[in-house]
Design an enzyme around this catalytic site. Structure first.
Site, PDB file in Angstrom:
ATOM      1  N   THR A  14     -27.847  40.251 -44.644  1.00 46.68           N
ATOM      2  CA  THR A  14     -27.117  40.856 -45.758  1.00 46.68           C
ATOM      3  C   THR A  14     -26.484  39.794 -46.646  1.00 46.68           C
ATOM      4  O   THR A  14     -26.306  40.002 -47.845  1.00 46.68           O
ATOM      5  CB  THR A  14     -26.039  41.809 -45.197  1.00 46.68           C
ATOM      6  OG1 THR A  14     -26.707  42.886 -44.562  1.00 46.68           O
ATOM      7  CG2 THR A  14     -25.136  42.368 -46.277  1.00 46.68           C
ATOM      8  N   SER A  61     -32.057  40.951 -40.052  1.00 49.12           N
ATOM      9  CA  SER A  61     -32.029  40.533 -38.639  1.00 49.12           C
ATOM     10  C   SER A  61     -32.325  41.660 -37.664  1.00 49.12           C
ATOM     11  O   SER A  61     -32.539  41.412 -36.481  1.00 49.12           O
ATOM     12  CB  SER A  61     -30.719  39.824 -38.280  1.00 49.12           C
ATOM     13  OG  SER A  61     -29.692  40.729 -38.000  1.00 49.12           O
ATOM     14  N   THR A  94     -26.080  40.238 -39.572  1.00 48.66           N
ATOM     15  CA  THR A  94     -25.070  40.509 -38.540  1.00 48.66           C
ATOM     16  C   THR A  94     -25.632  41.285 -37.349  1.00 48.66           C
ATOM     17  O   THR A  94     -25.099  41.199 -36.245  1.00 48.66           O
ATOM     18  CB  THR A  94     -23.894  41.326 -39.119  1.00 48.66           C
ATOM     19  OG1 THR A  94     -24.398  42.551 -39.658  1.00 48.66           O
ATOM     20  CG2 THR A  94     -23.151  40.559 -40.190  1.00 48.66           C
ATOM     21  N   ASP A  95     -26.716  42.060 -37.575  1.00 49.20           N
ATOM     22  CA  ASP A  95     -27.161  43.009 -36.543  1.00 49.20           C
ATOM     23  C   ASP A  95     -27.543  42.346 -35.223  1.00 49.20           C
ATOM     24  O   ASP A  95     -27.243  42.881 -34.151  1.00 49.20           O
ATOM     25  CB  ASP A  95     -28.333  43.857 -37.071  1.00 49.20           C
ATOM     26  CG  ASP A  95     -27.889  44.863 -38.113  1.00 49.20           C
ATOM     27  OD1 ASP A  95     -26.660  45.097 -38.232  1.00 49.20           O
ATOM     28  OD2 ASP A  95     -28.756  45.424 -38.802  1.00 49.20           O
TER      29      ASP A  95
HETATM   30  N1  ASP Z   1     -29.311  44.622 -41.322  1.00 48.02           N
HETATM   31  C1  ASP Z   1     -28.594  43.438 -41.784  1.00 48.02           C
HETATM   32  C2  ASP Z   1     -29.089  42.260 -40.970  1.00 48.02           C
HETATM   33  O1  ASP Z   1     -28.765  42.198 -39.809  1.00 48.02           O
HETATM   34  C3  ASP Z   1     -27.132  43.647 -41.580  1.00 48.02           C
HETATM   35  C4  ASP Z   1     -26.263  42.494 -41.935  1.00 48.02           C
HETATM   36  O2  ASP Z   1     -26.672  41.366 -42.111  1.00 48.02           O
HETATM   37  O3  ASP Z   1     -25.032  42.736 -42.039  1.00 48.02           O
HETATM   38  O4  ASP Z   1     -29.822  41.451 -41.452  1.00 48.02           O
END
Ligand code: ASP
Length: 318
Positions: A14, A61, A94-95
């Site tokens: 993200t 991610s 973050t995932d």
């Molecule tokens: N779906 C995104 C990822 O993990 C969520 C994020 O980065 O906050 O790439």
């Protein structure tokens, strides 16, 4: 003598996400903006001296995979070996950040800081959190004495061993659970609460050999996570066994408890040679061992980290 260099490796997430509207914090596409562009958007990064940027991957991610992990570990090890490199920052979604952090901790054992950072809002947001997280990560990567794999988000430094995503939306989305964070970043200065993460040697050697020997995706040990819950039966375990699973981590309830039908299936496949470990689906606390446990506990690792640990063990014995 070269000036100390910080390496910034981009993997997507993200932090590199783009939405159509600046007021949209969730309807974005992750992994769109290149790491060079992210860096160029933060002029004060120039104050950290010499920088090297490299786009290792560009993925949301949720789609992180072993191929990217092998490439990332190789690049991290390459840069760690350069005397001029003081530390590495990795931009990541973050995932699955906690899984990549644990993997790198295990296979790279850095004596220098390797700092994963991220964002909960896309780069196009009216008030994005990525640039501040990036500045904070750079402060950690250039801090004398910093070492090991850590995650930086919302002004907090988490150890790769303890970090877990605990919120779907808040900017401060990570927790170190009972262990507490390593420290905080306050206006570029570090306030440390405890030691940097220590790495263990043995598994790393085996994993590095496995990766260096040209491991392909098909070579990765197959380890799955199953969960205990009301009415949990054994059919998923039996089906996975029939499909050749080599290891199972069970996200047990409470202090490692299992529905008797699921437990019976796990004992059955364990007897047939499948590795089985009990973690807990509780966010905090560990499964406390009791004498005579037939299904070993995960030694405090969360289900997803226990899975990585088991894959590394299987690599070492394959
Ligand atoms: N779906 C995104 C990822 O993990 C969520 C994020 O980065 O906050 O790439």
């Amino acid at each position: 003598m070269h000036p100390p260099t910080i390496v910034i490796l981009g993997t997507g997430g993200t932090i590199a996400g783009q939405a159509e509207s600046a007021s949209d914090n969730i309807g974005y596409i992750a992994a769109q903006v290149g790491v060079d562009q992210l860096v160029a958007a933060i002029p004060s990064l120039a104050g950290f001296g010499s920088l090297i940027t490299e786009q290792v991957a560009q993925v949301d991610s949720k789609d992180m995979g072993f191929e990217v992990w092998m490439r990332l570990a190789a690049r991290v090890n390459h840069f760690l070996a350069q005397p001029a490199v003081r530390g590495i920052v990795i931009t990541h979604g973050t995932d699955t950040l906690e899984e990549t952090a644990y993997f790198l901790h295990a296979v790279c054992r850095p004596a220098k800081p390797v700092v994963l950072t991220c964002a909960m809002r896309p780069a196009t947001a009216l008030v994005p959190d990525g640039p501040q997280n990036m500045l904070d990560a750079m402060a950690v990567a250039s801090h004398a004495g910093a070492r090991g794999v850590v995650a930086v988000c919302a002004g907090t430094i988490h150890s790769a061993l303890d970090v877990q995503k605990v919120h779907t939306y808040k900017l401060d989305a990570f927790s170190s659970g009972d262990a507490g964070p390593i420290g905080y970043i306050e206006e570029g200065s570090l306030k440390l609460m405890r030691n940097w993460p220590e790495a263990q040697d043995e598994r790393a050697q085996a994993a590095i050999k496995f990766i260096a020997n040209g491991a392909t995706l098909a070579d990765w040990p197959r380890v799955e996570v199953v969960m205990n819950h009301v009415g949990a039966g054994g059919s998923v375990v039996d089906a996975l066994h029939a499909h050749g699973v080599q290891g199972l981590v069970v996200a047990a309830t409470g202090n490692g408890t299992l529905h008797h039908e699921l437990e019976a299936a796990l004992l059955r496949v364990q007897a047939a040679g499948v590795k089985v470990v009990r973690a807990t689906r509780c966010l905090n606390g560990r499964v406390l061992p009791t004498p005579g446990d037939v299904l070993p506990d995960s030694k405090g690792l969360s289900p997803v980290k226990a899975r990585i640990e088991m894959m590394l063990e299987l690599m070492a014995t394959s």
